[in-house]
Design an enzyme around this catalytic site. Structure first.
Site, PDB file in Angstrom:
ATOM      1  N   GLY A 197       0.847  -1.196   0.000  1.00  5.72           N
ATOM      2  CA  GLY A 197       0.000   0.000   0.000  1.00  5.72           C
ATOM      3  C   GLY A 197       0.874   1.234   0.000  1.00  5.72           C
ATOM      4  CG  LEU A 198       3.803   1.445  -2.132  1.00  4.39           C
ATOM      5  CD1 LEU A 198       4.669   1.116  -3.337  1.00  4.39           C
ATOM      6  CD2 LEU A 198       4.661   1.631  -0.876  1.00  4.39           C
ATOM      7  N   GLY A 238       1.771   5.104   3.216  1.00  6.28           N
ATOM      8  CA  GLY A 238       2.597   3.932   2.957  1.00  6.28           C
ATOM      9  C   GLY A 238       3.901   4.279   2.281  1.00  6.28           C
ATOM     10  CG  ASN A 257      -6.672   6.314  11.407  1.00  8.32           C
ATOM     11  OD1 ASN A 257      -5.999   6.144  12.423  1.00  8.32           O
ATOM     12  ND2 ASN A 257      -6.705   7.463  10.770  1.00  8.32           N
ATOM     13  CB  SER A 310      -0.500  10.090  15.231  1.00 11.24           C
ATOM     14  OG  SER A 310      -0.987  11.420  15.211  1.00 11.24           O
ATOM     15  N   GLY A 311       0.648  11.638  12.656  1.00 15.17           N
ATOM     16  CA  GLY A 311       1.612  12.640  12.206  1.00 15.17           C
ATOM     17  C   GLY A 311       1.435  13.053  10.763  1.00 15.17           C
ATOM     18  N   GLY A 312       0.506  12.386  10.073  1.00 12.73           N
ATOM     19  CA  GLY A 312       0.255  12.762   8.691  1.00 12.73           C
ATOM     20  C   GLY A 312       1.417  12.448   7.777  1.00 12.73           C
ATOM     21  CE  LYS A 337      -3.613   8.418  14.904  1.00 10.94           C
ATOM     22  NZ  LYS A 337      -4.411   8.109  13.780  1.00 10.94           N
ATOM     23  CG  HIS A 364      -3.689  11.007  19.020  1.00 11.63           C
ATOM     24  ND1 HIS A 364      -4.123  11.378  17.754  1.00 11.63           N
ATOM     25  CD2 HIS A 364      -2.520  11.658  19.211  1.00 11.63           C
ATOM     26  CE1 HIS A 364      -3.254  12.218  17.219  1.00 11.63           C
ATOM     27  NE2 HIS A 364      -2.270  12.405  18.074  1.00 11.63           N
ATOM     28  CG  ASN A 365      -7.198  10.298  15.539  1.00  4.91           C
ATOM     29  OD1 ASN A 365      -6.028  10.382  15.915  1.00  4.91           O
ATOM     30  ND2 ASN A 365      -7.508   9.856  14.338  1.00  4.91           N
ATOM     31  CD  GLU A 415      -6.005  15.132  15.005  1.00  4.84           C
ATOM     32  OE1 GLU A 415      -6.525  15.282  13.891  1.00  4.84           O
ATOM     33  OE2 GLU A 415      -5.192  14.220  15.269  1.00  4.84           O
ATOM     34  NE  ARG A 440     -33.093   5.663  35.494  1.00  9.04           N
ATOM     35  CZ  ARG A 440     -32.590   4.521  35.953  1.00  9.04           C
ATOM     36  NH1 ARG A 440     -32.103   4.449  37.179  1.00  9.04           N
ATOM     37  NH2 ARG A 440     -32.578   3.444  35.188  1.00  9.04           N
TER      38      ARG A 440
END
Length: 509
Positions: free
Chosen positions: A14-15, A19, A114, A139-141, A211, A214-215, A218, A476
């Site tokens: 996966g490039l 990737g 993700n 993480s870090g783009g 993660k 984390h998001n 974010e 209740r």
């Protein structure tokens, strides 16, 4: 077979943007990488980029593969294969292709997408007899992947020992004393000193869960900054440039972070087409990829309060309702604009800085509490000091603030809530009045500040020994006989009042 002098150390399938940059990062750090993508042009482009960026005295470290079988044949054993493909069905599709191509039980497949954490747990079970399914959130783009991301690996510990040297090499680095990032963005010249922003998180799924939170943080952190921008723009009439200048100044202090820094840059950028501030030409409709939503849903499922993260998700949802907002802006009544003197404006700015810091602490407290509660439910042992450390560089929420969180958990690994740490509650004690004034002025000005205000409500809720849930339990019990506990009886004892009887009687159940 491999025509290189040695077999490749690791494969990358996966490039796409992530990737490709992970593969280049791995090669920069001295590893031989075999690469494959269904789009062979991406394979060619990745190998050509490695060739163009490679230092003259270095031998080629990347092998282009035409198919998965060729990759498996050219990897040293146990094979380590990194997947950088979209979450969901594509991950399982590649796993099936690897099985068909002859992957073996001792081989390791690392999912870096993700993925939803529960999917990761299931995959480790499903593929256990065919190979070791491992996962590592990234993480870090694009830039992080290329020059040093924050990496959150989890799964089989025996697999981690093979992955760990590569991950430690390619991860972002920080100065151990200051917690500040050590950055260099030079192909072929990676940062090798400092502490790597990666650590083994725990069993399958735990890395992706961390993660995900984390998001969620974010989302909230971004929305907090956006609310500060709107308050400065609309409450006291500052231009985008002026707000950018304030953010730039705040970025030199306790609010220093990657997000604050880029927000200042965005606000100070002119539009190449009109010459106006670019931010004013960007349509106010925000997108999302789902991880913030997953965090909010998880908090609701577990029963862990994370209102600021949820409000950040809602804020993006409201932003997409542009047509409705246009229709309602003149129909819904609102207050008069604030009228402040110059000295009052200066005080407003100082209060907002305090509010932003306090709300940030509240937001992180929510995120870490959520991780702790889910870890208890799943039987995970999470090291929160290590998690804070690996977020100090490489990831989107990197900030000097995380050094303080690291120290708080190092001093007390069993900290029930970040608000219990003296370093934070004492600072909030000094700043909370400014936080309250900011929320009050936002309300009186009719400017929405859902994250700043919900963060304060979270803080104040934990200040209350008694909440109105006693009345709620009475309600209740009245309509549904749901029972209640008593303050003067042992915990766990259930009582019910017969509300419909002429003479209401209390019974212990």
């Amino acid at each position: 077979m491999n025509t290189h002098a040695q077999m490749s150390n690791i494969g990358v399938i996966g490039l796409g943007v992530m990737g490709k940059n992970l593969a280049l990062n791995i090669a920069d750090n001295g590893y031989h990488v075999a690469v494959f993508d269904l789009d062979h042009q991406k394979v060619i482009a990745t190998v050509e980029q490695e060739q163009a960026e490679r230092l003259a005295d270095k031998a080629p470290r990347m092998l282009a593969c035409n198919n998965i079988s060729e990759m498996l044949n050219n990897l040293a054993t146990p094979r380590v294969i990194v997947l950088s493909v979209p979450a969901g069905a594509p991950v399982d599709g590649v796993c099936q292709s690897l099985i068909e191509a002859g992957i073996e039980p001792q081989d390791i497949v690392v999912d870096t997408g993700n993925s939803l954490w529960t999917d990761t747990v299931e995959r480790e079970k499903n593929y256990r007899s065919q190979f070791k399914f491992f996962s590592s959130a990234v993480s870090g783009g694009e830039v992080g992947a290329r020059f040093g991301p924050s990496l959150m690996p989890s799964g089989d510990e025996s697999a981690w020992k093979y992955v760990a040297p590569v991950w430690s090499a390619i991860a972002a680095k920080v100065d151990a004393e200051t917690g500040l990032p050590i950055e260099r963005f030079e192909p072929g010249n990676p940062v090798t000193q400092g502490e790597p922003c990666t650590a083994y998180i725990g069993p399958a799924g735990s890395g992706h869960y961390v993660k995900m939170v984390h998001n969620g943080i974010e989302y909230a952190d971004m929305q907090l900054i956006c609310e500060a921008y709107q308050l400065l723009s609309e409450a006291i009439g500052l231009s985008a440039q002026q707000v950018g200048d304030i953010f730039k100044r705040w970025n030199q202090g306790s609010l220093n972070s990657y997000l604050m820094g880029i927000s200042a840059e965005v606000l100070q950028q002119q539009d190449p087409l009109t010459g106006k501030p670019l931010v004013e030409m960007i349509l106010d409709k925000a997108g999302q990829k789902g991880t913030g939503l997953w965090t909010a849903v998880s908090s609701l499922q577990i029963g862990c309060p994370a209102p600021t993260i949820a409000e950040a998700v809602y804020a993006r949802a409201v932003s997409t309702q542009k047509d409705l907002r246009v229709q309602l802006q003149h129909k819904l009544a609102g207050p008069q604009e604030l009228s402040l003197t110059d000295s009052e404006k200066a005080e407003f700015i100082d209060n907002l800085e305090a509010a932003l810091y306090c709300a940030k602490v509240s937001c992180y407290a929510q995120g870490f509490q959520l991780m702790a509660m889910n870890a208890k439910e799943q039987g995970w042992t999470l090291n929160f000091a290590e998690i804070a450390k690996i977020w100090r560089a490489g990831c989107i929420i990197r900030a000097t603030f995380l050094q303080s969180i690291t120290k708080a958990y190092q001093q007390d690994p069993q900290l029930a809530n970040l608000l219990m740490a003296d370093s934070f509650n004492q600072t909030i004690a000094e700043k909370h009045l400014g936080w309250r004034k900011t929320v009050a002025q936002a309300v009186m000005a009719g400017i929405p500040a859902p994250c700043i205000s919900s963060a304060l409500a979270y803080y104040d809720s934990y200040r209350c020994e008694t909440l109105p849930a006693n009345l709620l339990q009475g309600q209740r019990d009245f309509f549904g006989a749901h029972t209640f506990e008593r303050t003067d009886k042992p915990a766990g004892e259930k009582y019910h009042l017969d509300w419909s009887a002429p003479q209401r009687t209390l019974s212990k159940l």
